[in-house]
Design a protein around this motif. Structure first.
Motif: not given
Length: 193
Positions: A53-58, A62-67, A90-96, A118-121
């Motif tokens: 579930h944590l992976n789904e959240s990340l 990432q989908e939100g910030i990229e798309g 987590a690494t990919r998400l922080l980069g995005c 970001a804050t909800t995440g």
């Protein structure tokens, strides 16, 4: 089109997400290769399902910030090792997020500021990091400075309508409860049992 709010506000939201990810990464630190079969404070999930579930959240963040929008989550097909997948995500998400200019992100047809997402995440990641910590017996509290920063945000992003579906009812903390315990209690966890 860039949103007209100070870059410092976006940096603050991303900083909260980064701090929450750092905490959650610490809670899964030694779990790679573990079968992750134990129970968690999230009664409908075992430890593997919680990390998935944590992976789904990340992936959604990432989908939100990229798309620019977040779709309803696809069920996690199950990485061979969800802990390793979490570290990589987590690494990919922080980069995005580090490259973000703060464009609005649409969630369920509603445009939200990047700061709100970001804050909800950060809240989601921190509380599930706590869940992992409880499930593994490590009982690492959400760091007090992070919890103090997240506490005033919770009522702005989580309503009573979210409680029957996404969160349990808030638990009343003892008078001298730590900020981390106050945060998880606000999100329906009871750290005193």
């Amino acid at each position: 089109m860039t949103v007209a709010y100070p870059a410092a506000e976006l940096a603050y939201g991303i900083g909260l997400l980064e701090r929450a990810l750092s905490y959650a990464l610490g809670t899964v630190r030694d779990l790679a290769g573990d079968p992750l079969i134990g129970p968690t404070p999230c009664q409908r999930w075992n430890l593997r399902q919680l990390v998935c579930h944590l992976n789904e959240s990340l992936a959604a963040l990432q989908e939100g910030i990229e798309g620019g929008s977040i779709s309803p989550p696809e069920p996690e097909v199950g990485a061979a090792d969800p802990v390793i997948a979490f570290r990589q995500a987590a690494t990919r998400l922080l980069g995005c997020w580090a490259r973000s200019e703060g464009e609005p992100i649409t969630v369920a047809g509603c445009p939200l500021t990047a700061i709100t997402v970001a804050t909800t995440g950060a809240i989601e990641v921190a509380v599930h990091g706590w869940d992992v910590s409880q499930a593994t017996g490590r009982r690492q509290p959400v760091p007090a400075p992070l919890a103090r920063d997240l506490l005033p945000i919770v009522p702005m992003v989580i309503s009573d309508a979210d409680r029957p579906v996404l969160f349990g009812p808030a638990v009343t903390p003892p008078l001298l409860a730590s900020p981390g315990d106050q945060l998880v209690a606000l999100l329906g966890r009871d750290p005193w049992t």
